[in-house]
Enzyme design. Sequence first.
Site, PDB file in Angstrom:
ATOM      1  CD  GLU A  39      -0.209   1.016   3.389  1.00 56.19           C
ATOM      2  OE1 GLU A  39      -0.079   2.108   2.795  1.00 56.19           O
ATOM      3  OE2 GLU A  39      -0.200   0.891   4.623  1.00 56.19           O
ATOM      4  NE  ARG A  64      -2.052  -6.630  13.351  1.00 53.21           N
ATOM      5  CZ  ARG A  64      -1.438  -7.818  13.455  1.00 53.21           C
ATOM      6  NH1 ARG A  64      -0.364  -7.948  14.219  1.00 53.21           N
ATOM      7  NH2 ARG A  64      -1.877  -8.860  12.787  1.00 53.21           N
ATOM      8  CB  CYS A  69       9.089  -2.529  -3.967  1.00 50.02           C
ATOM      9  SG  CYS A  69       9.961  -1.053  -4.557  1.00 50.02           S
ATOM     10  CG  HIS A 108      10.480  -3.791  -8.223  1.00 50.69           C
ATOM     11  ND1 HIS A 108       9.632  -3.690  -7.152  1.00 50.69           N
ATOM     12  CD2 HIS A 108      10.734  -5.118  -8.393  1.00 50.69           C
ATOM     13  CE1 HIS A 108       9.367  -4.904  -6.690  1.00 50.69           C
ATOM     14  NE2 HIS A 108      10.030  -5.784  -7.419  1.00 50.69           N
ATOM     15  CG  ASP A 123       9.446  -8.730  -5.649  1.00 47.26           C
ATOM     16  OD1 ASP A 123       9.128  -8.007  -4.682  1.00 47.26           O
ATOM     17  OD2 ASP A 123       9.467  -8.323  -6.823  1.00 47.26           O
TER      18      ASP A 123
END
Length: 274
Positions: A39, A64, A69, A108, A123
Site C-alpha cells: 500500500e 500493522r 517495494c 523496483h 520479492d
Amino acid sequence: MALDIDAYLQRIGYQGEKLPTLSTLQALQHLHLQTITFENLNPLLGLPVPLDRHALMDKLVHQRRGGYCFENNLLFLEVLTMLGFQARGITGRVYWNQPDDAWPARSHMLLLVTIDGEDYLSDVGFGGMTPTAPLNLHARHPQSTPLEPFRVDAHQDHYSLWVQLGDQWRLLYRFDLMQQGAVDFEMANWYVACHPQSKFVNNLIAVRTDKNRRHTLLNDLYTVRFPDGSSEKHTLASLTELWELLEGIFAINMAGVERSSLEKALKEKSLFRQ
C-alpha cells in the site's frame, strides 16, 4: 537496535523452523504476502517513507500497516539475514502495463537469495503481480507458485521476469545483479515517494494476496484477480466503503491514518468517480 525477529514472525503467523532453507523462504514469502499489504498511503498523503530498520518494524509490524517495494523487501531482507540466509537487494525497471520498448527508471527493489549454491529471486513488494514463491534465477521453464506460473528469461546484459495470465505471458520487470546499497534504495525511494509524477503520489494503490486470488485496489476500483487471468471488478461508491475495504479485505490498521486527510487527497487528485 536489532530487528525483533519474533515479533515479525508472529505478525505473519510463521511457526516453522528458523533455518535458512528453501522451504523456510517459501513459507515466509507466502505468509508475508498474505499478511503485510502492499500500500502507498504515506506517499499519497504526503507523509515520509523512512527505510531504517526501526521505522520499518514500527510501521509494518507494530502498527500493522503495509508498504511498497522498498519497505517490504528491505524488512524481508533484514529478516532473512537474521535467519542466516545469504541475501542482498537488487533493482529493476518495471514494465507491467508499459510498452516492452519503454525505458522506465530503476524503481523496483527485489532480493537475490543464494541457498545451497542456487540463486533465487525473492520479492514481497511488487504489488499486483508479486510472485508468491521464490523463483530459480537460472531455470528457463515456467515455474509454478501458489498462484500464477512465472518465467525468468536471460538476456545479454540482464534478466526479465514474466507472469502467465491465462494463455498470455506478460512482462513484469527487467533487472540485473549489480550490487545495490542503502544509498541506491534511498535515491529510488525518494523518487517513488516524492516526485510529482510518481504513480504512488498520484494514486491510491493496495494489494493483498489471498490463498487463491489477489485483491487489488486502484483509486476507487476494487478488483479480485484469479490465477487463470480472469477478474471481478467493483467501483466503490463512498469513502466509507473504501475505508471498510482497507481495514477488512486489505487488513490495514487505519487507526493512524487521518480520514479527513485521505478524503482531501482523493478529492484533490480526482481519484474517486462518485
